[in-house]
Design a protein around this motif. Sequence first.
Motif, mmCIF file in Angstrom:
data_model
loop_
_atom_site.group_PDB
_atom_site.id
_atom_site.type_symbol
_atom_site.label_atom_id
_atom_site.label_comp_id
_atom_site.label_asym_id
_atom_site.label_seq_id
_atom_site.Cartn_x
_atom_site.Cartn_y
_atom_site.Cartn_z
ATOM 1 N N VAL A 1 0.835 -1.201 0.000
ATOM 2 C CA VAL A 1 0.000 0.000 0.000
ATOM 3 C C VAL A 1 0.871 1.253 0.000
ATOM 4 N N GLY A 2 1.872 1.282 0.871
ATOM 5 C CA GLY A 2 2.760 2.439 0.923
ATOM 6 C C GLY A 2 3.453 2.684 -0.404
ATOM 7 N N LYS A 3 3.967 1.621 -0.996
ATOM 8 C CA LYS A 3 4.670 1.754 -2.271
ATOM 9 C C LYS A 3 3.715 2.225 -3.357
ATOM 10 N N GLN A 4 2.510 1.666 -3.392
ATOM 11 C CA GLN A 4 1.540 2.036 -4.418
ATOM 12 C C GLN A 4 1.127 3.496 -4.285
ATOM 13 N N LYS A 5 1.036 3.976 -3.039
ATOM 14 C CA LYS A 5 0.650 5.370 -2.815
ATOM 15 C C LYS A 5 1.845 6.316 -2.850
ATOM 16 N N GLY A 6 3.052 5.762 -2.921
ATOM 17 C CA GLY A 6 4.256 6.595 -2.913
ATOM 18 C C GLY A 6 4.504 7.208 -1.545
ATOM 19 N N LEU A 7 4.078 6.506 -0.504
ATOM 20 C CA LEU A 7 4.194 6.993 0.870
ATOM 21 C C LEU A 7 4.793 5.916 1.760
ATOM 22 N N LEU A 8 5.033 6.296 2.986
ATOM 23 C CA LEU A 8 5.462 5.345 4.008
ATOM 24 C C LEU A 8 4.342 4.337 4.240
ATOM 25 N N ALA A 9 4.695 3.100 4.528
ATOM 26 C CA ALA A 9 3.681 2.092 4.835
ATOM 27 C C ALA A 9 2.782 2.615 5.955
ATOM 28 N N PRO A 10 1.463 2.516 5.806
ATOM 29 C CA PRO A 10 0.534 3.117 6.769
ATOM 30 C C PRO A 10 0.740 2.693 8.221
ATOM 31 N N ASP A 11 1.188 1.476 8.453
ATOM 32 C CA ASP A 11 1.370 1.028 9.836
ATOM 33 C C ASP A 11 2.605 1.659 10.482
ATOM 34 N N LEU A 12 3.539 2.173 9.669
ATOM 35 C CA LEU A 12 4.756 2.792 10.209
ATOM 36 C C LEU A 12 4.624 4.288 10.427
ATOM 37 N N ASN A 13 3.687 4.900 9.744
ATOM 38 C CA ASN A 13 3.566 6.351 9.789
ATOM 39 C C ASN A 13 3.475 6.918 11.210
ATOM 40 N N PRO A 14 2.591 6.417 12.077
ATOM 41 C CA PRO A 14 2.527 6.985 13.435
ATOM 42 C C PRO A 14 3.850 6.838 14.189
ATOM 43 N N TYR A 15 4.501 5.703 14.040
ATOM 44 C CA TYR A 15 5.769 5.476 14.738
ATOM 45 C C TYR A 15 6.819 6.490 14.302
ATOM 46 N N VAL A 16 6.916 6.716 13.011
ATOM 47 C CA VAL A 16 7.932 7.628 12.482
ATOM 48 C C VAL A 16 7.602 9.073 12.817
ATOM 49 N N THR A 17 6.355 9.478 12.619
ATOM 50 C CA THR A 17 6.006 10.890 12.814
ATOM 51 C C THR A 17 6.026 11.304 14.280
ATOM 52 N N GLU A 18 5.845 10.364 15.191
ATOM 53 C CA GLU A 18 5.839 10.698 16.622
ATOM 54 C C GLU A 18 7.225 10.635 17.251
ATOM 55 N N ARG A 19 8.234 10.250 16.497
ATOM 56 C CA ARG A 19 9.581 10.093 17.029
ATOM 57 C C ARG A 19 10.589 10.799 16.122
ATOM 58 N N PRO A 20 10.960 12.039 16.463
ATOM 59 C CA PRO A 20 11.891 12.788 15.614
ATOM 60 C C PRO A 20 13.230 12.073 15.403
ATOM 61 N N TYR A 21 13.642 11.271 16.371
ATOM 62 C CA TYR A 21 14.924 10.565 16.239
ATOM 63 C C TYR A 21 14.878 9.511 15.137
ATOM 64 N N VAL A 22 13.696 9.022 14.804
ATOM 65 C CA VAL A 22 13.594 8.063 13.700
ATOM 66 C C VAL A 22 13.878 8.775 12.379
ATOM 67 N N ASN A 23 13.297 9.960 12.228
ATOM 68 C CA ASN A 23 13.587 10.749 11.026
ATOM 69 C C ASN A 23 15.073 11.076 10.940
ATOM 70 N N ALA A 24 15.673 11.437 12.074
ATOM 71 C CA ALA A 24 17.104 11.749 12.094
ATOM 72 C C ALA A 24 17.921 10.526 11.680
ATOM 73 N N ALA A 25 17.537 9.358 12.172
ATOM 74 C CA ALA A 25 18.248 8.126 11.822
ATOM 75 C C ALA A 25 18.117 7.828 10.329
ATOM 76 N N LEU A 26 16.930 8.008 9.802
ATOM 77 C CA LEU A 26 16.717 7.744 8.376
ATOM 78 C C LEU A 26 17.510 8.721 7.505
ATOM 79 N N ARG A 27 17.517 9.979 7.894
ATOM 80 C CA ARG A 27 18.284 10.968 7.124
ATOM 81 C C ARG A 27 19.779 10.677 7.191
ATOM 82 N N THR A 28 20.247 10.288 8.375
ATOM 83 C CA THR A 28 21.658 9.945 8.531
ATOM 84 C C THR A 28 22.005 8.765 7.631
ATOM 85 N N ALA A 29 21.162 7.743 7.658
ATOM 86 C CA ALA A 29 21.400 6.568 6.813
ATOM 87 C C ALA A 29 21.406 6.961 5.339
#
Length: 127
Positions: free
Chosen positions: A74-102
Amino acid sequence: MKKTTVTFGEYLKHKREEKQISLREVARTLGVSAPFLSDVENNRRGPLTEERLADLAKVLNLNEKEKAEMYDIVGKQKGLLAPDLNPYVTERPYVNAALRTARNLEADEDDWKMFIAELIKRKSGEN
């Protein structure tokens, strides 16, 4: 489903048939019409809402691997993050930082596999 690019509709139809559940039964349980669900399966409509995806996972009795696969499609088809991961990522700024670092360090699959293995080891109490 071994095909590399599968749509949500194809995945839904495959899983529904695999579990031997009628289209009408799934539609009724989800609170949608059978023609609507048929349109989803035949890619004439996009994937279901996040709430309906959770209900679908229950109706089809999907295991954790199958649910993750469904959400990733679903995420890939919509060009977005998988729907089940969205709350986890958006509520934790350190996850975004980790992804950007990677991304900035061009982390590859092996880097992520090592990260996952280390995280599992730490969280399971192994040393």
